[in-house]
Every structure is written in structure tokens, then in C-alpha cells.
Design a protein around this motif. Structure first.
Motif, PDB file in Angstrom:
ATOM      1  N   ARG A   2      20.701 -19.818 -10.581  1.00 31.94           N
ATOM      2  CA  ARG A   2      20.390 -18.995 -11.692  1.00 31.94           C
ATOM      3  C   ARG A   2      19.531 -20.167 -13.315  1.00 31.94           C
ATOM      4  N   ALA A  38      15.611 -11.908 -17.635  1.00 36.41           N
ATOM      5  CA  ALA A  38      15.558 -13.108 -16.751  1.00 36.41           C
ATOM      6  C   ALA A  38      16.546 -13.536 -17.600  1.00 36.41           C
ATOM      7  N   LYS A  96      16.452 -21.651 -11.230  1.00 41.37           N
ATOM      8  CA  LYS A  96      15.396 -20.485 -11.039  1.00 41.37           C
ATOM      9  C   LYS A  96      14.864 -20.730 -12.414  1.00 41.37           C
ATOM     10  N   PHE A  97      16.094 -19.988 -14.292  1.00 41.21           N
ATOM     11  CA  PHE A  97      15.428 -19.633 -15.419  1.00 41.21           C
ATOM     12  C   PHE A  97      14.424 -21.061 -15.782  1.00 41.21           C
ATOM     13  N   LEU A 112      14.496 -12.289 -11.792  1.00 43.92           N
ATOM     14  CA  LEU A 112      13.839 -13.459 -11.921  1.00 43.92           C
ATOM     15  C   LEU A 112      13.317 -14.143 -10.361  1.00 43.92           C
TER      16      LEU A 112
END
Length: 203
Positions: free
Chosen positions: A110, A64, A113-114, A26
């Protein structure tokens, strides 16, 4: 050390390695783009060998993507409560609601971010779509095994509705999360609301 303790330690180390690889993927994808990132770079940032990387992931893009193991494990744990097609939507709703609640508590950074990556990169959107298609196929197969007398088309439609609902809620949550003027709302709140909306529509 007992066999159970050794197994727990191995499982914990495996999870730590997988998480390190996901975080590295990521970070690099957001910094320089998936096309410019190599599996070697991801492995180096995660502190593992390229060989180890490919023991965990088939492609750099898959590193990712959120894993599906927790969805499959939760489904299997709920399988005994599925006695007919009428049980499919409630079980899927509970499945995805539990999943998003866990992610809110443990992986909110996370997750953001994804979705930032998805909003800017077509390759990753395609990879995420393929992942969702795989999940649909897997759920349909398992439900067909559990409910062999049920209409196959009905099972496919129910699974497609459940996965689509989850995908839509995730995307809407991210849009709200990026809007500074919108009220704070959690994934679980949105998912519960979506289930209520769909229930009204079905009636």
C-alpha cells in the motif's frame, strides 16, 4: 459475548472497513486518476455504501492518505517522557521510526502504491501536504500543552524538523525502491541514518 469482546470485534470490523476503503481508493486513483474517481465508485469497490464511506472519510482524497491515528496514539503514549524541549526530537524520531517499521511489516504494498500516486498526481501531493501541515499543527499544540514554559518558536521548529525528516526519508526511500540498480534498503534503516546525519549537523 462480553463488553470487551464486543468492543474488540467492533474495532476490528471498523479497521477492516477502513482498510477496504483505502485499498479501493488507491486502486481507482492509480487506474483512472483522482479527478475521474467518485466517492460512489470507491464505496462500491470497497463493498460499502456511500454513506458509510463518508462516516470514515471527509473527502475521496483523504481515503488514499495514510491515517494519522497511529501517530497521535504513539505520541500520547510517549508524552510522559517529554520533560523539556531537549526531549522533543528523540521522541519524534522514535515515533516516526516505530511508525515506518510497522508500515514496512504490514503495509509495504500500500505504501508503494501511495507514493506512486504522489509521484504522478498534483492533487494528491497537495492533499498529502495538507495532511502533514495538520500533523505539525497538532503536535505543536500538544507540545505547547505539555511544555507551557518552553519557547513556542523552538517547539514549532523542532516539530517542523521532525515532520520534514520523515517526509524526506519516505520520498528518498521510494526513489531508491524504483531504482533497480540501487541496493535494497529499508525505511527504518534510512530513518536511522537520517537521524544520525541530523545529529551530526546539529553538533
Amino acid at each position: 459475548m462480553s463488553d470487551d469482546s464486543a468492543l474488540t470485534l467492533r474495532a476490528r470490523r471498523r479497521l477492516e472497513t477502513e482498510t477496504a476503503i483505502r485499498d479501493a481508493a488507491l486502486e481507482l486513483f492509480l487506474e483512472q486518476g483522482p479527478q475521474e474517481t467518485t466517492a460512489d465508485q470507491i464505496a462500491a469497490l470497497a463493498g460499502v455504501s456511500t454513506r458509510t464511506f463518508f462516516r470514515y472519510f471527509d473527502t475521496k482524497e483523504s481515503a488514499a492518505l495514510p491515517g494519522l491515528g497511529w501517530v497521535q496514539d504513539r505520541f500520547e503514549a510517549s508524552a510522559a517522557s517529554i520533560h523539556g524541549a531537549r526531549d522533543v526530537i528523540p521522541v519524534l524520531n522514535r515515533l516516526f521510526l516505530d511508525a515506518v517499521t510497522d508500515l514496512e511489516e504490514t503495509e509495504s504494498i500500500r505504501t508503494r502504491k501511495f507514493f506512486r500516486l504522489l509521484s504522478t498526481d498534483a492533487v494528491m501531493r497537495e492533499a498529502a501536504g495538507a495532511r502533514d501541515a495538520y500533523l505539525e499543527q497538532w503536535l505543536v499544540q500538544r507540545l505547547s500543552e505539555l511544555l507551557p514554559e518552553e519557547d513556542g518558536l523552538e517547539l514549532r521548529l523542532l516539530v517542523a524538523a521532525g515532520v520534514s525528516q520523515s517526509r524526506t526519508v519516505w520520498a528518498y526511500w521510494y526513489e531508491l525502491d524504483q531504482d533497480e540498480d540501487s541496493a535494497t534498503v529499508t525505511l527504518s534503516q534510512l530513518f536511522s541514518r537520517a537521524s544520525q546525519i541530523l545529529a551530526r549537523g546539529i553538533r
